[in-house]
Design a protein around this motif. Sequence first.
Motif, PDB file in Angstrom:
ATOM      1  N   VAL B  19       0.463  -1.747  -0.204  1.00 36.37           N
ATOM      2  CA  VAL B  19      -0.109  -0.140   0.070  1.00 36.37           C
ATOM      3  C   VAL B  19       0.441   1.257   0.109  1.00 36.37           C
ATOM      4  O   VAL B  19       1.938   0.877   0.535  1.00 36.37           O
ATOM      5  N   ALA B  20       0.112   2.090  -0.364  1.00 34.03           N
ATOM      6  CA  ALA B  20       1.645   3.613  -0.635  1.00 34.03           C
ATOM      7  C   ALA B  20       0.489   4.329  -0.054  1.00 34.03           C
ATOM      8  O   ALA B  20      -0.760   5.061  -0.843  1.00 34.03           O
ATOM      9  N   SER B  66       8.489   2.300   3.685  1.00 33.47           N
ATOM     10  CA  SER B  66       9.793   3.523   2.892  1.00 33.47           C
ATOM     11  C   SER B  66       9.062   4.238   2.779  1.00 33.47           C
ATOM     12  O   SER B  66       7.623   4.752   2.585  1.00 33.47           O
ATOM     13  N   ALA B  67      10.066   5.379   2.617  1.00 36.49           N
ATOM     14  CA  ALA B  67       9.793   7.229   2.535  1.00 36.49           C
ATOM     15  C   ALA B  67      10.439   7.004   1.506  1.00 36.49           C
ATOM     16  O   ALA B  67      11.081   7.618   1.202  1.00 36.49           O
ATOM     17  N   VAL B  73       9.129  18.476  -2.130  1.00 31.95           N
ATOM     18  CA  VAL B  73       7.441  18.744  -1.078  1.00 31.95           C
ATOM     19  C   VAL B  73       6.753  17.669  -1.322  1.00 31.95           C
ATOM     20  O   VAL B  73       6.208  17.138  -0.709  1.00 31.95           O
ATOM     21  N   ASP B  74       5.928  16.539  -1.785  1.00 29.21           N
ATOM     22  CA  ASP B  74       5.482  15.949  -1.623  1.00 29.21           C
ATOM     23  C   ASP B  74       5.317  14.421  -1.258  1.00 29.21           C
ATOM     24  O   ASP B  74       6.894  14.122  -1.954  1.00 29.21           O
ATOM     25  N   SER B  75       5.484  13.721  -0.282  1.00 25.53           N
ATOM     26  CA  SER B  75       5.997  12.551   0.155  1.00 25.53           C
ATOM     27  C   SER B  75       5.145  11.302  -0.130  1.00 25.53           C
ATOM     28  O   SER B  75       3.536  11.585  -0.724  1.00 25.53           O
ATOM     29  N   THR B  76       5.498  10.115   0.036  1.00 22.50           N
ATOM     30  CA  THR B  76       4.876   8.796  -0.531  1.00 22.50           C
ATOM     31  C   THR B  76       5.111   8.437   0.702  1.00 22.50           C
ATOM     32  O   THR B  76       6.814   7.859   1.213  1.00 22.50           O
ATOM     33  N   LEU B  77       5.140   6.930   1.720  1.00 21.29           N
ATOM     34  CA  LEU B  77       4.782   6.177   2.299  1.00 21.29           C
ATOM     35  C   LEU B  77       4.764   4.777   2.222  1.00 21.29           C
ATOM     36  O   LEU B  77       3.518   4.662   1.658  1.00 21.29           O
TER      37      LEU B  77
END
Lengths: 115, 116
Positions: B19-20, B66-67, B73-77
Motif C-alpha cells: 500500500v502507498a 519506505s518513504a 514537496v510531496d511525499s509517499t509512504l
Amino acid sequence: AQSVTQLDSQVPVFEEAPVELRCNYSSSVSVYLFWYVQYPNQGLQLLLKYLSGSTLVKGINGFEAEFNKSQTSFHLRKPSVHISDTAEYFCAVRKRGGGADGLTFGKGTHLIIQP
Amino acid sequence: EAGVAQSPRYKIIEKRQSVAFWCNPISGHATLYWYQQILGQGPKLLIQFQNNGVVDDSQLPKDRFSAERLKGVDSTLKIQPAKLEDSAVYLCASSLAEGPNTGELFFGEGSRLTVL
C-alpha cells in the motif's frame, strides 16, 4: 530523548463543570509544549502551545494551560466544558533548535462530557 | 491557505499486500513528518524530512516501510508487505523550518489503513 505522560486515559465531566487534563514530560533538552485535540475520524488540531514567555497560555475554545518547569508539567484546563468538547486530547513536546525535532506525544486523554 | 493534503482517506488490504500513501504539505513548509497512530494510542513518529533529505528515520521499520520526498514537496509512504499490526491511521504533518510559527506542526486528516 523526550517522553510524555498523560496520567488519565479517560476523564468524565458533567457539562458546564471545570476540567483539568494532566500532562507531565521528561526531556534532557529544552522543549516546546503543545496540546492537540482530535475529534472522531479527524486529524489533529492545535489547541495551544508554549514556546516562551508567559507560562500561562490561552488557546482556542476557551482552553488554557500552564507550563511549570520545576514540576515538568503542562496541564490543560477549561473553566466550563461543553458537550462539543468531547474528544481525544494529546499533550506533546518538541525539541527546540531544529534537527530531529518531531513531536513526541502522550497516549491521550479521552474527555467525556456528560449532560 | 490550503492545509496538508493526504490520500487515500481509507484503505483496506490483505496481509502481505502493499500500500502507498501520499501527502502534500502546506506550501513553503520545508519539514515533513509521517506519523503512525494505532487505535487508542498517541501518534508515533516514523520519519522526518527536511526538504528532500531524511533527518530522522530511527523509528521506521525499514524492512517493510519506505518513504520518499524526491522533489522536496510531496511525499509517499509505502508498506510492503503489510502485516496485521500495521492497521493504523497514518498522519502526515508539515512545519516551517523557521519563522514566527516555529514549533507548530500542521496535520492532515490522515489515511486509515485496515489490514485483514
